[in-house]
Design a protein around this motif. Structure first.
Motif, PDB file in Angstrom:
ATOM      1  N   LEU A   1       0.342 -13.912   5.648  1.00 11.64           N
ATOM      2  CA  LEU A   1       0.099 -12.737   4.817  1.00 11.64           C
ATOM      3  C   LEU A   1       1.206 -11.717   5.040  1.00 11.64           C
ATOM      4  CD1 LEU A   1      -3.755 -12.235   5.306  1.00 11.64           C
ATOM      5  CD2 LEU A   1      -2.555 -13.699   3.680  1.00 11.64           C
ATOM      6  N   PHE A   2       1.647 -11.103   3.958  1.00 13.68           N
ATOM      7  CA  PHE A   2       2.722 -10.113   4.023  1.00 13.68           C
ATOM      8  C   PHE A   2       2.146  -8.792   3.532  1.00 13.68           C
ATOM      9  CE2 PHE A   2       6.644  -8.005   2.832  1.00 13.68           C
ATOM     10  CZ  PHE A   2       7.543  -8.436   3.796  1.00 13.68           C
ATOM     11  N   ALA A   3       1.956  -7.843   4.448  1.00 11.71           N
ATOM     12  CA  ALA A   3       1.294  -6.573   4.132  1.00 11.71           C
ATOM     13  C   ALA A   3       2.224  -5.414   4.437  1.00 11.71           C
ATOM     14  CB  ALA A   3      -0.003  -6.438   4.924  1.00 11.71           C
ATOM     15  N   ALA A   4       2.801  -4.826   3.406  1.00 12.30           N
ATOM     16  CA  ALA A   4       3.769  -3.740   3.575  1.00 12.30           C
ATOM     17  C   ALA A   4       3.149  -2.407   3.149  1.00 12.30           C
ATOM     18  CB  ALA A   4       5.019  -4.022   2.748  1.00 12.30           C
ATOM     19  N   SER A   5       3.718  -1.347   3.653  1.00 11.30           N
ATOM     20  CA  SER A   5       3.283   0.006   3.284  1.00 11.30           C
ATOM     21  C   SER A   5       4.471   0.940   3.422  1.00 11.30           C
ATOM     22  CB  SER A   5       2.141   0.472   4.190  1.00 11.30           C
ATOM     23  OG  SER A   5       2.596   0.629   5.520  1.00 11.30           O
ATOM     24  N   ASN A   6       4.239   2.237   3.208  1.00  9.05           N
ATOM     25  CA  ASN A   6       5.323   3.207   3.383  1.00  9.05           C
ATOM     26  C   ASN A   6       5.864   3.174   4.804  1.00  9.05           C
ATOM     27  OD1 ASN A   6       2.957   4.395   1.664  1.00  9.05           O
ATOM     28  ND2 ASN A   6       4.838   5.170   0.748  1.00  9.05           N
ATOM     29  N   HIS A   7       4.987   2.889   5.766  1.00  8.80           N
ATOM     30  CA  HIS A   7       5.388   2.909   7.169  1.00  8.80           C
ATOM     31  C   HIS A   7       6.050   1.606   7.601  1.00  8.80           C
ATOM     32  CE1 HIS A   7       2.613   6.125   6.702  1.00  8.80           C
ATOM     33  NE2 HIS A   7       1.536   5.377   6.813  1.00  8.80           N
ATOM     34  N   ASP A   8       5.694   0.522   6.931  1.00  5.29           N
ATOM     35  CA  ASP A   8       6.129  -0.805   7.379  1.00  5.29           C
ATOM     36  C   ASP A   8       6.655  -1.599   6.196  1.00  5.29           C
ATOM     37  OD1 ASP A   8       6.497  -3.174   8.778  1.00  5.29           O
ATOM     38  OD2 ASP A   8       4.422  -3.809   8.494  1.00  5.29           O
TER      39      ASP A   8
ATOM     40  N   VAL B   1       0.859  -1.184   0.000  1.00  8.57           N
ATOM     41  CA  VAL B   1       0.000   0.000   0.000  1.00  8.57           C
ATOM     42  C   VAL B   1       0.896   1.235   0.000  1.00  8.57           C
ATOM     43  CG1 VAL B   1      -1.847   1.238   1.160  1.00  8.57           C
ATOM     44  CG2 VAL B   1      -1.768  -1.257   1.282  1.00  8.57           C
ATOM     45  N   ASP B   2       0.822   1.983  -1.087  1.00  7.59           N
ATOM     46  CA  ASP B   2       1.634   3.194  -1.229  1.00  7.59           C
ATOM     47  C   ASP B   2       0.771   4.399  -0.857  1.00  7.59           C
ATOM     48  OD1 ASP B   2       3.445   5.115  -1.862  1.00  7.59           O
ATOM     49  OD2 ASP B   2       3.437   4.769  -4.028  1.00  7.59           O
ATOM     50  N   PHE B   3       0.792   4.761   0.433  1.00  7.92           N
ATOM     51  CA  PHE B   3      -0.057   5.857   0.909  1.00  7.92           C
ATOM     52  C   PHE B   3       0.351   7.203   0.323  1.00  7.92           C
ATOM     53  CE2 PHE B   3      -1.043   2.969   4.542  1.00  7.92           C
ATOM     54  CZ  PHE B   3      -2.417   3.038   4.461  1.00  7.92           C
ATOM     55  N   THR B   4       1.638   7.401   0.123  1.00  9.79           N
ATOM     56  CA  THR B   4       2.121   8.725  -0.284  1.00  9.79           C
ATOM     57  C   THR B   4       2.378   8.840  -1.776  1.00  9.79           C
ATOM     58  OG1 THR B   4       4.403   8.039   0.170  1.00  9.79           O
ATOM     59  CG2 THR B   4       3.180   9.082   1.970  1.00  9.79           C
ATOM     60  N   GLY B   5       2.325   7.723  -2.503  1.00  7.60           N
ATOM     61  CA  GLY B   5       2.595   7.753  -3.934  1.00  7.60           C
ATOM     62  C   GLY B   5       4.045   8.004  -4.267  1.00  7.60           C
ATOM     63  N   THR B   6       4.942   7.704  -3.338  1.00 10.65           N
ATOM     64  CA  THR B   6       6.365   7.985  -3.542  1.00 10.65           C
ATOM     65  C   THR B   6       7.207   6.722  -3.690  1.00 10.65           C
ATOM     66  OG1 THR B   6       6.676   8.090  -1.130  1.00 10.65           O
ATOM     67  CG2 THR B   6       6.250  10.160  -2.294  1.00 10.65           C
ATOM     68  N   MET B   7       6.578   5.555  -3.643  1.00 11.25           N
ATOM     69  CA  MET B   7       7.342   4.308  -3.765  1.00 11.25           C
ATOM     70  C   MET B   7       7.944   4.201  -5.165  1.00 11.25           C
ATOM     71  SD  MET B   7       5.492   1.148  -1.846  1.00 11.25           S
ATOM     72  CE  MET B   7       5.547   0.989  -0.056  1.00 11.25           C
ATOM     73  N   THR B   8       9.112   3.610  -5.231  1.00 10.96           N
ATOM     74  CA  THR B   8       9.779   3.370  -6.509  1.00 10.96           C
ATOM     75  C   THR B   8       9.773   1.876  -6.800  1.00 10.96           C
ATOM     76  OG1 THR B   8      11.965   3.108  -5.487  1.00 10.96           O
ATOM     77  CG2 THR B   8      11.275   5.353  -6.087  1.00 10.96           C
ATOM     78  N   SER B   9      10.174   1.540  -8.010  1.00 16.36           N
ATOM     79  CA  SER B   9      10.232   0.124  -8.381  1.00 16.36           C
ATOM     80  C   SER B   9      11.251  -0.618  -7.516  1.00 16.36           C
ATOM     81  CB  SER B   9      10.595  -0.014  -9.857  1.00 16.36           C
ATOM     82  OG  SER B   9      11.801   0.666 -10.140  1.00 16.36           O
ATOM     83  N   LYS B  10      12.283   0.093  -7.067  1.00 18.56           N
ATOM     84  CA  LYS B  10      13.271  -0.543  -6.177  1.00 18.56           C
ATOM     85  C   LYS B  10      12.641  -0.882  -4.822  1.00 18.56           C
ATOM     86  CE  LYS B  10      17.455   1.506  -8.166  1.00 18.56           C
ATOM     87  NZ  LYS B  10      18.638   2.384  -7.911  1.00 18.56           N
TER      88      LYS B  10
END
Length: 1079
Positions: free
Chosen positions: A889-896, A856-865
């Motif tokens: 289940l593996f649930a990642a985000s900008n924070h985690d 989940v990319d909350f900020t829209g700043t994630m890159t492909s890396k």
């Protein structure tokens, strides 16, 4: 030695790979997926061509052997075919005058040829059989120059087709079945559909159908007379020679012209395939893209299908750009060409500004809200079958797909080509079933109009003008036409008594209560506004001094305001019969939410109480340490709780809202985790004392928790305000993390102590680090997306009704739904609770959680890396724990980025599989029932899948204890005092925790907080199996009775004894236990 030619080919392939790999995706994965899909979707021409080609040769020979028929009057021709072959000529409406002066004749076709996708080899596999188009060109000798007028050509065409059907009925009756059908739903274009009578099942792998299409001779009818601005249909009382004063007939003219252009377009597409190596594959990509979005050449599918895509691509290869330059380069790869066509569709508004290619100098585009792409060399508007609403939808889909393909972080291959987006309940926010008026007077428009089309067009104009910016899209679903036997008359059109209007809401404006019209000074506009709205329009003065025509609506939910507007508009413009028969589809889901549905007023009230609580804290001067931060971590404080936080002075909140308090750093905190927990107790007592001293109406209570886990937080403080708002306060000390990490890394620590420290560290990070960040993000996005909150609540209610909410954390469910909003592709962000909920279900049904992480990319700043790093972390987890015993289940985000904050320790693999199975079952139900879906069936859960069910006494069910305390009369309730003992009182939860502690290895328990007073259970199948006797087992056992001797006797889980223990522990709480399966 490699030849220079071979080296050039290899170099060209490398360049193609670089186009994909060096583009927005930074890798060749997208190219590999496209190549694999193209290989999979194309039919095996070598395997299937033999049967199809043999059938085509047979039909061609049979058609060429059909005997000529001399000219007959319409009445004579109709009677003769009916008498000799029992065939009804498929004349279009209006039917021809039986006394017409012209004759109908049949002559041998001047040419029989195969056209379309089969000839170009751009077909794709589908659920339906392969369809091959074969044209039968009518000879010039049976036509006259004036046949373009008043349907004469189309009557002759229908007779010619009926003669072909009669000839084939005589020649190939044993081999093929024959039927009539409207080509692309156009009643001017009946065709003959030929299907094999072979006993082999007509599946997508073996079946085929051949469309026999009559065609007009090229250039027989003058292009100048068939321009979109010309009229070819004259009323009976007007002479055919009259040339002025008539409305144009663009649809009629284009329909006739398209019959002349069947072979010219085959030549155009063939030339394009020779000109560009990527042309065919780009057409296949476009065909797949259109099919997944429900588009097709048929009128009922929007009028834009694979032919229109291919013709547009071929034209853009030759021109279509500024100053006549070509838009597409022949050197483009298939993907580049596909994306460039999408770019052209999204950026070029061919409705407001008609587009033309090599049009003659005297060409004048028609002023209309329908799109136009005029192909000058062939004199054809390629988009003549499109309506203004289908064109708007097509452009919106093109823009959305371009945004997808420009997303550098995530691979959007599935969203672009695999996912179907045409499911109405997932695509739109509301659907209206509208009946056709019982008495429709179709005014003569000068053009051929499909029955019911004038009413649909007028309705669209009224809704578009009345709803304005409340909606983003309005789409009208056209009537679907079906084939009919050659011995029967064509089915009446429309075949159904009603049709559907689908809308996408603008969530910002949909519930607006006042619509502003023109100023009173603008007389003409004001008069037009009053005429449109009738008695609803009124003149109002606003705070800024302006005096405007206005329309005011009654307060309510977004659906109720929308329904009021649509009901009034149809009443005013189409009458009471239509208005009273409207059926609205889509609002039932949000009404299933408890309390006030999608309203957020109760959440706002608690947020205001929290801000007052925070201010009171910051104003305190006697705190032991300076306050750094007060953080909300409760779902109630991020608009995400299923039950809204309703409270009053006589009825304080039953579920306190969790809050963290963090002080400035100090060296006086102990260096021992257990000692820190004890210090927190003293702090909380001091805080409670200060709060009560500052406000005598505030009540505080200290509570203890995790008494068996000394490394975890051991105390909390409930703060109950006079208003009924209740907060549960815990102290956050960041030194705990350092001490726990040191204990985990200490090699002298024994295994059990290390496990306790690992568990405590995981809980610390989840509660004190991740939860405040998640709360902040969800709160922000609930403001950004007004429908995120009700969508989350619906999703939590779904998990709860299926008794999974105790296994899958609330925070994880929130991440599921948040992903649907922040990464909404292939749609735009949901604008209703229904679409948000159903799209999340679709994601869960397709999510392969074994190998794909939730990101989940909350900020829209994630890159492909970042995405690749998270994926690698999941792969590492699977290598460490292949059995998925700890993290499923593996649930990642900008924070985690670690991905385990809300999934460490649960759900189990079995529960995750159950979640997927339920989501798939729900999506199948949605697909099968479509708009007839009863939303209650999505939330219905059967208990027969479980081994046993514990039935609880009703008074202990969720909320029943509070209801029992309520006074019968409102005035007595207002006079009564609040019972603070009920705050945080959840006996069922305590009972469940006790059962989980005692039987964690032998039973898996399931419970719903809202669906009923039951607890369901499953026996652990590994524990149930007989095994040798062993001391200190954690569960009750009994010896097996069927052993051969005492020494071989094994013991088995004593299910009856355990169930009796469960009933004894529950006491009065348990009314009975029902056993379904005895293992």
């Amino acid at each position: 030695m490699v030849s220079s030619k071979r080296r050039k080919i290899d170099h060209h392939d490398d360049d193609n790979n670089a186009i994909y790999a060096g583009g927005l995706y930074k890798s060749s994965m997208f190219k590999l997926q496209v190549d694999e899909m193209l290989a999979e979707v194309q039919p095996n021409y070598e395997k299937r061509a033999g049967v199809i080609d043999e059938a085509l040769r047979t039909l061609k020979g049979s058609i060429e052997r059909i005997e000529d028929r001399e000219g007959l009057s319409i009445l004579e021709a109709t009677k003769l075919l009916r008498k000799s072959h029992n065939i009804t000529i498929p004349f279009p409406d209006p039917k021809p005058d039986e006394n017409a002066a012209y004759k109908l004749a049949y002559r041998k076709p001047s040419n029989v040829n195969v056209i379309g996708s089969y000839a170009l080899k751009t077909m794709v596999r589908s659920e339906n059989v392969l369809v091959v188009d074969m044209i039968v060109k009518m000879p010039e000798s049976i036509l006259q120059e004036k046949d373009f007028m008043n349907y004469r050509y189309f009557y002759k065409r229908a007779y010619y087709l009926a003669c072909v059907a009669a000839g084939l009925q005589d020649a190939v009756y044993d081999q093929f079945s024959l039927g009539f059908e409207y080509q692309n739903g156009n009643s001017l274009h009946p065709i003959l559909v030929v299907k094999s009578k072979s006993k082999v099942k007509a599946s997508s792998e073996s079946g085929f159908a051949i469309n026999i299409i009559p065609a007009a001779p090229e250039a027989f009818f003058s292009d100048s007379k068939l321009h979109p601005t010309k009229n070819s249909i004259r009323p009976k009382e007007v002479s055919e020679n009259a040339t002025t004063g008539h409305a144009p007939s663009p649809f009629y003219n284009a329909s006739l012209k398209s019959d002349s252009n069947l072979e010219p377009y085959l030549k155009l597409l063939h030339a394009a395939s020779k000109q560009s190596a990527g042309f065919k594959d780009s057409c296949i990509l476009g065909r797949i893209w259109l099919r997944q979005r429900g588009f097709g050449s048929c009128l009922s599918k929007g009028g834009f299908g694979h032919f229109e895509w291919a013709a547009l691509t071929a034209i853009l290869l030759k021109g279509g750009g500024t100053r006549g330059h070509n838009v597409l380069s022949p050197g483009y790869s298939s993907y580049q060409m596909f994306k460039a066509v999408l770019q052209f569709l999204s950026s070029t508004d061919m409705a407001s500004k008609p587009h033309s290619y090599e049009a003659p100098s005297d060409f004048q585009p028609l002023k209309s809200d329908s799109p136009m792409l005029y192909d000058g060399p062939r004199g054809q508007n390629i988009l003549y079958r499109m309506t203004s609403w289908s064109y708007t939808l097509l452009r919106d889909e093109a823009k959305t797909t371009l945004e997808m393909l420009n997303d550098a972080a995530f691979d959007q291959f599935e969203s672009t080509f695999i996912l179907r987006t045409d499911q109405a309940l997932q695509r739109f926010d509301c659907l209206i079933r509208i009946p056709y008026p019982t008495q429709t007077i179709e005014e003569f428009s000068g053009d051929h109009v499909i029955s019911g089309a004038q009413f649909r067009r007028r309705l669209f104009e009224v809704l578009r003008e009345g709803l304005t910016d409340r909606v983003k899209l309005i789409n009208i679903q056209e009537d679907v036409t079906h084939s009919w036997p050659i011995k029967s008359s064509a089915p009446s059109s429309p075949e159904k008594s009603s049709f559907l209007v689908a809308v996408v809401f603008n969530p910002i404006n949909i519930d607006r209560l006042v619509d502003h019209g023109p100023s009173a000074e603008e007389k003409k506009k004001a008069a037009k506004y009053q005429k449109f709205w009738g008695e609803k329009a009124e003149l109002r003065r606003f705070k800024d001094g302006s005096i405007l025509e206005s329309v005011v609506w009654s307060p309510g939910s977004s659906y109720s305001v929308f329904q009021d507007i649509c009901t009034y508009l149809t009443m005013r413009h189409f009458g009471a019969d239509v208005s009273k028969s409207l059926t609205f589809i889509g609002d039932s889901l949000q009404t299933s939410l408890p309390s006030k549905g999608t309203s957020s007023k109760a959440f706002e009230a608690l947020k205001q109480a929290f801000h007052a609580f925070e201010k009171e804290f910051r104003d305190m001067e006697s705190l032991p340490l300076q306050l750094r931060q007060l953080s909300a971590i409760s779902p109630q404080l991020r608009y995400a709780a299923v039950q809204q936080p309703n409270f009053s002075p006589q009825q304080p909140m039953n579920n306190p809202a969790d809050v963290l308090i963090q002080f400035e750093g100090s060296g006086r905190w102990p260096d021992d985790v257990v000692a820190i927990q004890r210090t927190k107790v003293a702090f909380l007592l001091k805080i409670g004392s200060l709060l009560e001293d500052s406000n005598s109406d505030t009540t505080t209570r200290l509570g203890l928790e995790n008494e068996d886990h000394p490394l975890q937080n051991c105390a909390f403080l409930d703060v109950i305000y006079e208003s009924g708002a209740t907060f549960r306060l815990r102290i956050h000390n960041d030194r705990e993390q350092f001490l726990l990490e040191r204990q985990v890394k200490d090699k002298l620590t024994d295994n059990r102590a290390r496990e306790d420290a690992i568990t405590a560290l995981s809980i610390y990070k989840r509660v004190f680090v991740q939860l405040p960040l998640l709360t902040q993000s969800i709160t922000t996005h609930c403001t950004r997306f007004p429908l995120l909150s009700p969508s989350i609540r619906l999703m939590k209610q779904w998990f709860d009704r299926h008794m999974l909410s105790r296994h899958i954390s609330e925070e994880l469910i929130e991440l599921f739904v948040a992903r649907t909003f922040v990464q909404p592709y292939p749609w735009r962000a949901p604008s209703s609770a229904m679409s948000g909920f159903l799209r999340t279900l679709l994601f869960l049904s397709r999510w392969d959680w074994r190998s794909v992480p939730l990101i989940v990319d909350f900020t829209g700043t994630m890159t492909s890396k970042d995405v690749a790093s998270i994926t690698m972390r999941l792969e590492a987890w699977r290598k460490i724990d292949p059995g998925m015993n700890r993290t499923v289940l593996f649930a990642a985000s900008n924070h985690d980025a670690q991905g385990t904050a809300f999934t460490d320790g649960g759900p189990s693999k079995m529960v995750a599989a159950r979640m997927t199975a339920l989501a798939r079952s729900a999506c199948k139900l949605i697909k099968d029932q479509d708009i007839n879906l009863d939303h209650r069936s999505l939330f219905a859960s059967s208990t027969t899948d479980y081994d046993f069910v514990i039935h609880l006494a009703p008074k202990f069910a969720h909320g029943e204890a509070r209801k029992a305390m309520k006074q019968k009369f409102k005035n007595l309730e207002l006079q009564s005092e609040a019972d603070l003992e009920l705050v945080g009182y959840h006996p069922v939860n305590e009972y469940l925790q006790e059962l989980k502690r005692l039987y964690t290895s032998s039973i898996i328990l399931f419970h719903s907080a809202t669906s009923g007073p039951i607890i369901a259970g499953l026996w652990n199948p590994q524990i149930v199996q007989p095994r040798p006797f062993k001391v200190n087992l954690a569960y009750a056992t009994h010896p097996e009775t069927d052993a051969a001797n005492e020494e071989e006797r094994e013991i088995k889980l004593d299910q009856s004894a355990i169930l009796s223990e469960i009933a004894r522990i529950g006491g009065d709480m348990v009314s009975r236990i029902e056993v379904f399966h005895q293992l």
